[in-house]
Design a protein around this motif. Structure first.
Motif, short mmCIF file in Angstrom:
data_model
loop_
_atom_site.label_atom_id
_atom_site.label_comp_id
_atom_site.label_asym_id
_atom_site.label_seq_id
_atom_site.Cartn_x
_atom_site.Cartn_y
_atom_site.Cartn_z
N VAL A 11 0.84 -1.20 0.00
CA VAL A 11 0.00 0.00 0.00
C VAL A 11 0.87 1.25 0.00
N ALA A 12 1.97 1.24 0.75
CA ALA A 12 2.89 2.38 0.76
C ALA A 12 3.52 2.59 -0.62
N VAL A 13 3.89 1.50 -1.29
CA VAL A 13 4.43 1.60 -2.65
C VAL A 13 3.38 2.21 -3.58
N ALA A 14 2.14 1.74 -3.45
CA ALA A 14 1.06 2.27 -4.30
C ALA A 14 0.79 3.75 -4.01
N ALA A 15 0.84 4.15 -2.74
CA ALA A 15 0.63 5.56 -2.39
C ALA A 15 1.73 6.44 -2.98
N GLY A 16 2.97 5.98 -2.90
CA GLY A 16 4.08 6.73 -3.48
C GLY A 16 3.96 6.83 -4.99
#
Length: 118
Positions: A11-16
């Motif tokens: 999810v953090a990768v997707a947010a970035g």
């Protein structure tokens, strides 16, 4: 804890990535372009590092700090206009990254402790 399986880091990768890609669609204001590209890219990198090495507690803190920086970047970069898509993307992506990083800290600490032989 297995590598490449933690949903929080994905999810953090997707947010970035969303923060970075949104610069293609939202009109730039102030320093939004530079801040969203830099902080989004750093979020992607920190998420990938956390996925590859799930027991690194310090990287979870780095990821939380990057999420917080992305969240406050509209005020820092001068693009806090409420009608601005760049500000909304920064707030949403930064908040999501911060929340999932905080959620991932405890499991990361547990994985780190399990890796140390007693």
């Amino acid at each position: 804890m297995k590598k490449w399986t933690r949903w929080e880091d994905w999810v953090a990768v997707a947010a970035g990535a969303a923060a970075m890609l949104s610069t293609l669609f939202v009109p730039p204001m102030g320093a939004s372009l530079a801040l969203m590209l830099a902080l989004g890219g750093l979020l992607v990198i920190s998420g990938l590092v956390n996925l590859a090495a799930p027991g690194l507690v310090a990287m979870e803190s780095v990821q939380a700090a990057l999420g917080l920086l992305l969240f406050v970047s509209p005020w820092i970069g001068g693009y806090v206009d409420t009608a601005s898509g760049a500000a909304w993307m920064s707030w949403i992506c930064g908040a999501v990254a911060l929340v999932v990083a905080v959620l991932a800290i405890r499991p990361s600490m547990q994985a780190h402790q399990d890796a140390i032989p007693h």
